[in-house]
Design a protein around this motif. Structure first.
Motif, PDB file in Angstrom:
ATOM      1  N   GLN A 272       0.816  -1.210   0.000  1.00 33.36           N
ATOM      2  CA  GLN A 272       0.000   0.000   0.000  1.00 33.36           C
ATOM      3  C   GLN A 272       0.853   1.265   0.000  1.00 33.36           C
ATOM      4  N   VAL A 273       0.374   2.295  -0.727  1.00 35.58           N
ATOM      5  CA  VAL A 273       0.920   3.637  -0.523  1.00 35.58           C
ATOM      6  C   VAL A 273      -0.177   4.502   0.085  1.00 35.58           C
TER       7      VAL A 273
ATOM      8  N   LEU B 133       5.166   4.817   0.268  1.00 35.52           N
ATOM      9  CA  LEU B 133       5.058   3.412   0.630  1.00 35.52           C
ATOM     10  C   LEU B 133       4.830   3.287   2.140  1.00 35.52           C
ATOM     11  N   THR B 134       3.827   2.520   2.504  1.00 33.84           N
ATOM     12  CA  THR B 134       3.530   2.264   3.912  1.00 33.84           C
ATOM     13  C   THR B 134       4.789   1.881   4.678  1.00 33.84           C
TER      14      THR B 134
END
Lengths: 250, 250, 250, 250
Positions: free
Chosen positions: B57-58, B68-69
């Protein structure tokens, strides 16, 4: 952290110890039985096994100190056979984790010189139990006779769904390594924690391994559960009016 | 990509910093508390920790830039103790991921010279809270007295289900590495984001680490939540008619 | 334990054997078909494949002996082609496990000199079947003609959801290694174990591999299932009153 | 089999190609858009990417030939910019799989000399769409102006839940490698396959990359979907009586 980390706490010399496994499962039968042995015989903690396959969890003790979830081996000297008792709060979270953990458990057992193993557990019947039969499964047919003499029942192809988790793998992986291993499965409803089923399993073990254990504390827990069961029965059957009262009305 | 990638953003020299962890969890208590510290003290971003254990996920920021997570470490200099504050939007997605991530977090903390850690979180009570008690758990019983003096409560075997996730492992894995670590868990209903519980946890921390923080912004969020809670109470109790009105009708 | 462990039980010399895969799946069509071959031709166990991708389970046999869950290869000499029959009780528990297991299965097949493979299975239609068509899918279009001559049907883009599990990968990974492989999928309702569909698949195989097999035992199982199906039909249609009775009322 | 296996099918020389990703996701917007490009420009298959993170599946083509599930890169020469179009039928099955796959995809893109990337997808609005806005997110704020000129909208902190899956990681991991990457997300209800949203995304891309594409075939699919939407609207509103009929009754 490695997948599995084993803390060496103590390494007493045991005489041909027998591995006794009692991790959580159906009716917590195996866990209750194993913990009762530790309580009655003052087991000595010898190994802690940590694993990334366990939940990411600490359990908080009576003082407020948290300890990383682990499985523990205790050395237990009975009046008969020496025991190496494996207990814990969790099974692994994945198929692969179960295999890796059980392999590590068998490594520890071999390190202490164990060649025999009993995996304790429950087998669910789906109804409240009156008589607590203990079912068996073994790594080798030559072990059956001795177990049948201790009143263990062998029923073809049972339990129908196989034996799952560490208990199953003690048999499956243990057998492949040359362990003489048996699962002792106390019949239990499957709905409740079942100290009576744990006692039935322990009595079988007493007879097989030539030791004696007191059941007072397990009996106390059984009585607590009986009360719960009594209430369940009442709720199922509705309020009952004693005969005397009926006569009085008449 | 490796399982874990750590971006070195800055490496200021900190004086015996204390690790403060506040990742998402029950009532977002830990996350709110940690983020409040960053806001009030102008924390400096020092490390980003990316991991394949996080969701793929971003997160998109106010400009439309996706990042970016990751979990982030900020260096925070208070008027008292230096802090190394760990926050982020996610916990790991697997048991193994939790262990690997927490190990990496402890590596970073060690790199900055931290030997003490506080894992902040909430403990669910299942009902709306009037008085915000902070429960404690520690790596070592010698830490309890100091915490009790700061009004942290220790209740035997609580929380009953153990402490799960990164907070639990900061204790579990941290303790095994020699960290003096404690979980500070604010009581919270468990149903709502709880800024009041976060404040209770922070006040404990102020007293323990000798710093002072302003709560105006956290108070604003608490008031928003109070409105939500008020509406929930109304719905539970039905419309209430004030006494005066009743008299008027009469 | 390694991810995959293969026990070499026997290594008879087979003449251009054909791999026949029948693991559990829709309607247990493939498994029933493969097991029927073993029963009728007295297959010889040649390999056991254990894997951490399988459930952590032992299955208890008629004597009470537990065996670690595995997939098995049997060598089968028919009056026509030699077969290497792959059966078992489980598929893998993860995507990755499926790939690793199928790779290992193809390794074994190559070791015995197999270059052709048939993956047996069922394709669900969602309704009770009257005529048991066998659908096909192949690694190479040149194989289609021979299969169509044996009454295998090829329908563009069917099955719509692709072919999943070991059967699919026998085609997918097998094709990449140069195997001439086909899936033979018997139409089946998808709701019930389906011996009739298994027979349809086996009859196709007889014609393709030039052997003959007796269906008496499979017919018995089919009749048992017919009774079940009859009861289902009755329940769907409600109690029917025979014409005679109606007349009698009149 | 390795975790990821890349088949080199062809390696044409491309001039500063731009990576276009369109894997399955919300409304299949990205996939529809990418496949439309391949159809209209006669893309040349250059790479197949297989992975144990994909489902264990073969897809059967119009002839009955099964091909192992994979993602595919096609080289596309438009009248404007050269494209490297990434499509496929599946996303990865685990967090870790998403990261490993996207890393492999970016490796391939780098191999062909790509330094820019567009990840195409949909953003769910929860209601039927009248005007098809395209939302954007970028690796770097300097990219925003050019995109806004092509009518891409940037809304602070949207999409609220972040961008998940390969599209998100093209941004997240791509940005970390120095790619200039953007997500183009067509608004879509989220309930239906949405060719109109795919067209909106493609029109943005046309303007950005200076090519022209015909929409006749996509329009056909859009009309099919309009019929479906019409029926849904009818069901929601109940049967409608035309004005004329009402007057007639009067």
């Amino acid at each position: 952290m490695n997948d599995i980390e084993i803390d060496e706490v103590a390494t007493p010399t045991l005489s041909e110890p027998v591995l006794i496994e009692g991790l959580p499962g159906v009716g917590h039968v195996g866990k209750l039985a194993a913990e009762h042995l530790l309580e009655e015989f003052d087991g000595e903690l010898v190994r802690r096994v940590h694993s990334t396959a366990f939940p990411p969890q600490v359990n908080v003790d009576g003082d407020g100190v948290g300890e990383l979830t682990c499985a523990e081996f205790h050395a237990v000297e009975t009046d008969g056979t020496d025991l190496l008792v494996l207990t814990g709060d969790h099974q692994a979270g994945t198929n692969e984790g179960h295999y890796r953990l059980t392999s590590a458990f068998l490594d520890v057992a071999e390190e202490f010189g164990a060649t025999r193993a009993f995996a304790l557990g429950g087998v669910p019947t789906g109804e409240l139990i009156e008589e607590y039969t203990v079912l068996g499964a073994v790594t080798d047919a030559t072990l059956i006779e001795e177990l049948e003499e201790a009143d263990v029942e062998f029923r073809p192809d049972e339990p129908a769904g196989g034996i799952v988790g560490v208990s199953g793998l003690i048999l499956g992986l243990g057998g492949r390594r040359g362990f003489e291993a048996a699962c002792l499965m106390g019949e239990t409803s499957g709905y409740l924690v079942d100290p009576k089923s744990a006692r039935a399993v322990l009595e079988t073990l007493e007879s097989l391994l030539d030791f004696e254990v007191d059941y007072a504390s397990l009996e106390d827990r059984a009585e607590e559960m009986e009360e719960v069961i009594g209430k369940i029965r009442e709720m199922q059957e509705g309020p009952s009016v004693p005969d005397d009262e009926l006569r009085y009305i008449g």
